[in-house]
Scaffold this motif. Structure first.
Motif, PDB file in Angstrom:
ATOM      1  N   GLY A  18       0.831  -1.212   0.000  1.00  7.38           N
ATOM      2  CA  GLY A  18       0.000   0.000   0.000  1.00  7.38           C
ATOM      3  C   GLY A  18       0.855   1.248   0.000  1.00  7.38           C
ATOM      4  O   GLY A  18       0.538   2.245  -0.640  1.00  7.38           O
ATOM      5  N   SER A  19       1.958   1.180   0.720  1.00  9.27           N
ATOM      6  CA  SER A  19       2.868   2.314   0.730  1.00  9.27           C
ATOM      7  C   SER A  19       3.495   2.478  -0.652  1.00  9.27           C
ATOM      8  O   SER A  19       3.606   3.580  -1.189  1.00  9.27           O
ATOM      9  CB  SER A  19       3.961   2.073   1.775  1.00  9.27           C
ATOM     10  N   ALA A  20       3.872   1.360  -1.243  1.00 10.24           N
ATOM     11  CA  ALA A  20       4.569   1.414  -2.531  1.00 10.24           C
ATOM     12  C   ALA A  20       3.640   1.840  -3.663  1.00 10.24           C
ATOM     13  O   ALA A  20       3.996   2.671  -4.500  1.00 10.24           O
ATOM     14  CB  ALA A  20       5.183   0.053  -2.832  1.00 10.24           C
ATOM     15  N   VAL A  21       2.442   1.261  -3.688  1.00  8.32           N
ATOM     16  CA  VAL A  21       1.514   1.588  -4.771  1.00  8.32           C
ATOM     17  C   VAL A  21       0.922   2.967  -4.494  1.00  8.32           C
ATOM     18  O   VAL A  21       0.279   3.179  -3.478  1.00  8.32           O
ATOM     19  CB  VAL A  21       0.379   0.543  -4.825  1.00  8.32           C
ATOM     20  N   GLY A  22       1.190   3.898  -5.367  1.00  7.84           N
ATOM     21  CA  GLY A  22       0.681   5.251  -5.124  1.00  7.84           C
ATOM     22  C   GLY A  22       0.568   6.017  -6.422  1.00  7.84           C
ATOM     23  O   GLY A  22       0.508   5.426  -7.510  1.00  7.84           O
ATOM     24  N   LEU A  23       0.571   7.313  -6.305  1.00  9.11           N
ATOM     25  CA  LEU A  23       0.403   8.144  -7.499  1.00  9.11           C
ATOM     26  C   LEU A  23       1.505   7.877  -8.520  1.00  9.11           C
ATOM     27  O   LEU A  23       1.283   7.960  -9.721  1.00  9.11           O
ATOM     28  CB  LEU A  23       0.406   9.617  -7.106  1.00  9.11           C
ATOM     29  N   GLY A  24       2.704   7.557  -8.026  1.00 10.62           N
ATOM     30  CA  GLY A  24       3.839   7.293  -8.914  1.00 10.62           C
ATOM     31  C   GLY A  24       3.541   6.184  -9.915  1.00 10.62           C
ATOM     32  O   GLY A  24       3.995   6.226 -11.062  1.00 10.62           O
ATOM     33  N   ASN A  25       2.767   5.185  -9.482  1.00  7.56           N
ATOM     34  CA  ASN A  25       2.450   4.078 -10.385  1.00  7.56           C
ATOM     35  C   ASN A  25       1.556   4.531 -11.522  1.00  7.56           C
ATOM     36  O   ASN A  25       1.588   3.978 -12.608  1.00  7.56           O
ATOM     37  CB  ASN A  25       1.706   2.965  -9.639  1.00  7.56           C
ATOM     38  N   VAL A  26       0.698   5.503 -11.232  1.00 12.09           N
ATOM     39  CA  VAL A  26      -0.291   5.889 -12.231  1.00 12.09           C
ATOM     40  C   VAL A  26       0.209   7.041 -13.104  1.00 12.09           C
ATOM     41  O   VAL A  26       0.018   7.038 -14.298  1.00 12.09           O
ATOM     42  CB  VAL A  26      -1.618   6.289 -11.543  1.00 12.09           C
ATOM     43  N   TRP A  27       0.869   8.018 -12.491  1.00 13.80           N
ATOM     44  CA  TRP A  27       1.135   9.193 -13.307  1.00 13.80           C
ATOM     45  C   TRP A  27       2.529   9.226 -13.916  1.00 13.80           C
ATOM     46  O   TRP A  27       2.827  10.086 -14.709  1.00 13.80           O
ATOM     47  CB  TRP A  27       0.788  10.475 -12.589  1.00 13.80           C
ATOM     48  N   ARG A  28       3.396   8.332 -13.544  1.00 17.70           N
ATOM     49  CA  ARG A  28       4.723   8.398 -14.126  1.00 17.70           C
ATOM     50  C   ARG A  28       5.131   7.130 -14.865  1.00 17.70           C
ATOM     51  O   ARG A  28       5.643   7.199 -15.965  1.00 17.70           O
ATOM     52  CB  ARG A  28       5.756   8.720 -13.057  1.00 17.70           C
ATOM     53  N   ASP A 255       3.746  -4.082  -6.868  1.00 20.54           N
ATOM     54  CA  ASP A 255       3.954  -2.705  -7.319  1.00 20.54           C
ATOM     55  C   ASP A 255       4.101  -2.637  -8.845  1.00 20.54           C
ATOM     56  O   ASP A 255       3.507  -1.786  -9.504  1.00 20.54           O
ATOM     57  CB  ASP A 255       5.193  -2.133  -6.626  1.00 20.54           C
ATOM     58  N   CYS A 256       4.879  -3.573  -9.402  1.00 17.72           N
ATOM     59  CA  CYS A 256       5.070  -3.573 -10.860  1.00 17.72           C
ATOM     60  C   CYS A 256       3.768  -3.897 -11.577  1.00 17.72           C
ATOM     61  O   CYS A 256       3.443  -3.297 -12.606  1.00 17.72           O
ATOM     62  CB  CYS A 256       6.114  -4.603 -11.268  1.00 17.72           C
ATOM     63  N   LEU A 257       3.037  -4.857 -11.027  1.00 19.79           N
ATOM     64  CA  LEU A 257       1.788  -5.268 -11.657  1.00 19.79           C
ATOM     65  C   LEU A 257       0.828  -4.084 -11.730  1.00 19.79           C
ATOM     66  O   LEU A 257       0.212  -3.816 -12.768  1.00 19.79           O
ATOM     67  CB  LEU A 257       1.181  -6.408 -10.831  1.00 19.79           C
ATOM     68  N   VAL A 258       0.714  -3.363 -10.615  1.00 18.62           N
ATOM     69  CA  VAL A 258      -0.203  -2.218 -10.600  1.00 18.62           C
ATOM     70  C   VAL A 258       0.261  -1.165 -11.604  1.00 18.62           C
ATOM     71  O   VAL A 258      -0.546  -0.562 -12.313  1.00 18.62           O
ATOM     72  CB  VAL A 258      -0.315  -1.616  -9.179  1.00 18.62           C
ATOM     73  N   ALA A 259       1.575  -0.969 -11.701  1.00 23.39           N
ATOM     74  CA  ALA A 259       2.081   0.041 -12.629  1.00 23.39           C
ATOM     75  C   ALA A 259       1.741  -0.337 -14.074  1.00 23.39           C
ATOM     76  O   ALA A 259       1.280   0.503 -14.856  1.00 23.39           O
ATOM     77  CB  ALA A 259       3.589   0.200 -12.451  1.00 23.39           C
ATOM     78  N   VAL A 260       1.938  -1.612 -14.426  1.00 27.30           N
ATOM     79  CA  VAL A 260       1.648  -2.032 -15.807  1.00 27.30           C
ATOM     80  C   VAL A 260       0.143  -1.941 -16.073  1.00 27.30           C
ATOM     81  O   VAL A 260      -0.296  -1.473 -17.125  1.00 27.30           O
ATOM     82  CB  VAL A 260       2.175  -3.464 -16.056  1.00 27.30           C
ATOM     83  N   LEU A 261      -0.660  -2.366 -15.088  1.00 31.39           N
ATOM     84  CA  LEU A 261      -2.108  -2.275 -15.276  1.00 31.39           C
ATOM     85  C   LEU A 261      -2.543  -0.819 -15.416  1.00 31.39           C
ATOM     86  O   LEU A 261      -3.456  -0.508 -16.178  1.00 31.39           O
ATOM     87  CB  LEU A 261      -2.843  -2.936 -14.093  1.00 31.39           C
ATOM     88  N   ALA A 262      -1.869   0.078 -14.692  1.00 28.32           N
ATOM     89  CA  ALA A 262      -2.218   1.503 -14.826  1.00 28.32           C
ATOM     90  C   ALA A 262      -1.966   1.945 -16.263  1.00 28.32           C
ATOM     91  O   ALA A 262      -2.739   2.726 -16.829  1.00 28.32           O
ATOM     92  CB  ALA A 262      -1.406   2.347 -13.854  1.00 28.32           C
TER      93      ALA A 262
END
Ligand code: PHE
Length: 450
Positions: A18-28, A255-262
């Motif tokens: 939860g700490s790792a997954v954040g705005l950074g995953n979605v906007w960058r 964290d990576c999975l959420v970033a790719v899904l974003a």
């Protein structure tokens, strides 16, 4: 006195993820992937997470669990009171400073939930631009929402590690994942979505250069919440049975999975309406509301729901990160000033509201808060992300690799010999040589020195 612990393995993973997954995953992350070679960038990013991010995370785990205290005291306990303690203080300070501006952006997400509900997110591209600029420069509204999200964070943190942080993460993280999947499906079903998927995943070797590697490395550190005190503070609540390596890998994978899904949420929709996606606040507050509106123009109800779900998702991702940030300072105040946890959380929340208010005002309402051409908001972003993060990350690696006795590191790594610790030597090698050198590179590179 026995220190409080997370109650379960799942709680540990979800809270830390939860700490790792954040705005950074979605906007960058999605933008960087699209710009820097698609699938090739994802592979490089995974390499950075695996070879650098995860070892640094394990190092923070070791310090937190061995130190059994807030980040500053944990460094003191592990170093035996030598000057290495300063890194801990820097970590706490970075965590605190970043909270102010992170809370402002999180507050914007709440405002946009409200705006989607009230049907304000309708208009041409100029309208969205104007709406965001007028809102973010307003002297009252963004501060109001910053206070609201910090209050929500406070209510969770003051309940403590198990019934506050762990319980909230167990609800918020699965919900976040569900929302993400719903929007990915909606986005990938749009006509022309395949082009977006191709753009994101097409391996493009020609885009590769040194900047891509450094970009991936910086993103990996930020995205895993390294060097902000968060990982170290949470690790102080891990039990002696927690397998540190396995947990770090699982958190990295989530964290990576959420970033790719974003990426799969943003690019197909953007490509289907022919808008080219950008990054940062303008992506999520200017470009995407317009994209969602246009993409689902034939079915306005779906567009309405998707936009609402999207901002709910962002708010949840931001909230779980904020919780970890507020916890860093709360644990610090609680243990160092010897006040109750509730009071510590309150003091920290008020301090964050004040910092957040100044950050927000610096974006328009008060030009006296613009220093050397940068708003206070940008200064905080710059100082925390580009200076403190690499410095703390670098020093932490040197500390674990060269200063802490290897026996202590090995004991924590193998849970006092109960695990095989097959990767211990690899880990030590990475922390001793590879991490400091690579972090030094990003640091020098961003100032144009190499
Ligand atoms: N990792 C978070 C993100 O991806 C940002 C963050 C950094 C949160 C440091 C907490 C601490 O948005």
């Amino acid at each position: 006195m026995e220190r409080v612990n997370f109650g379960s393995r799942l709680g540990i993973i979800l809270a830390t993820a939860g700490s790792a997954v954040g705005l950074g995953n979605v906007w960058r992350f999605p933008y960087m992937t699209g710009e820097n070679g698609g699938a090739v960038f994802i592979l490089i990013y995974l390499g950075c997470v695996l070879l650098l991010g995860i070892p640094c995370m394990i190092s923070e785990f070791i310090i937190g669990r061995h130190g059994q205290a807030n980040t500053a005291r944990a460094f003191r306990n592990v170093s035996g009171g030598t000057p290495w303690t300063i890194i801990g203080y820097m970590g706490v300070m970075t965590g605190f400073l970043i909270t102010g501006y992170y809370a402002v952006v999180s507050g914007w997400c709440l405002q946009y939930i409200w705006a989607s509900l009230a049907g304000h997110l309708k208009g041409d591209p100029q309208y969205f631009q104007h709406y965001f600029q007028a809102f973010s420069a307003d002297p009252v509204k963004p501060i109001f929402w910053t206070v609201v999200i910090l209050l929500a964070t406070y209510l969770i943190v003051e309940h403590g590690v198990r019934s506050g942080i762990e319980r909230a993460s167990k609800v918020l993280m699965p919900l976040l994942f569900l929302l993400l999947l719903i929007i990915v499906v909606a986005s990938c079903m749009l006509p022309g979505a395949a082009d977006g998927i191709r753009f994101l995943l097409k391996p493009d070797l020609t885009a590769l250069n040194g900047n891509v590697f450094l970009g991936a490395l910086g993103q990996a550190f930020y995205s895993l919440s390294i060097a902000m005190g968060c990982i170290c503070t949470y690790a102080s609540y891990f039990s002696r049975q927690t397998n540190l390596t396995q947990s770090a890998v699982q958190i990295g994978v989530i964290d990576c999975l959420v970033a790719v899904l974003a990426g799969l949420m943003i690019f197909p929709a953007a490509f289907s309406v022919g808008v080219s996606p950008d990054s940062g606040p303008s992506l999520i507050f200017i470009t995407l509301p317009n994209v969602f509106q246009q993409a689902f123009a034939a079915l306005p109800v779906v567009g309405y729901i998707v936009s609402l779900l999207f901002y709910a998702l962002l708010s949840m991702a931001a909230l779980t990160s904020l919780i970890s940030l507020v916890e860093v300072s709360t644990a610090f105040v609680h243990e160092e000033a010897r006040v109750s946890r509730k009071r510590a959380a309150l003091i920290v929340t008020i301090a964050c509201c004040i910092v957040g208010a100044f950050c927000s005002l610096s974006l328009g309402a008060s030009s006296s808060l613009v220093i050397a051409g940068r708003s206070l908001f940008d200064w905080f972003d710059f100082i925390t992300g580009q200076i403190f993060l690499p410095v703390v990350g670098f020093l932490t690696s040197i500390f674990i690799g060269w200063a802490v006795p290897h026996k202590v590191v090995r004991d924590e790594f193998t849970n006092w010999g109960t695990l095989r610790g097959r990767y211990f030597h690899l880990y030590l090698f990475l922390v001793k040589y590879v991490c400091p050198v690579c972090i030094l590179f990003i640091f020098l590179h961003q100032f144009g020195l190499i």
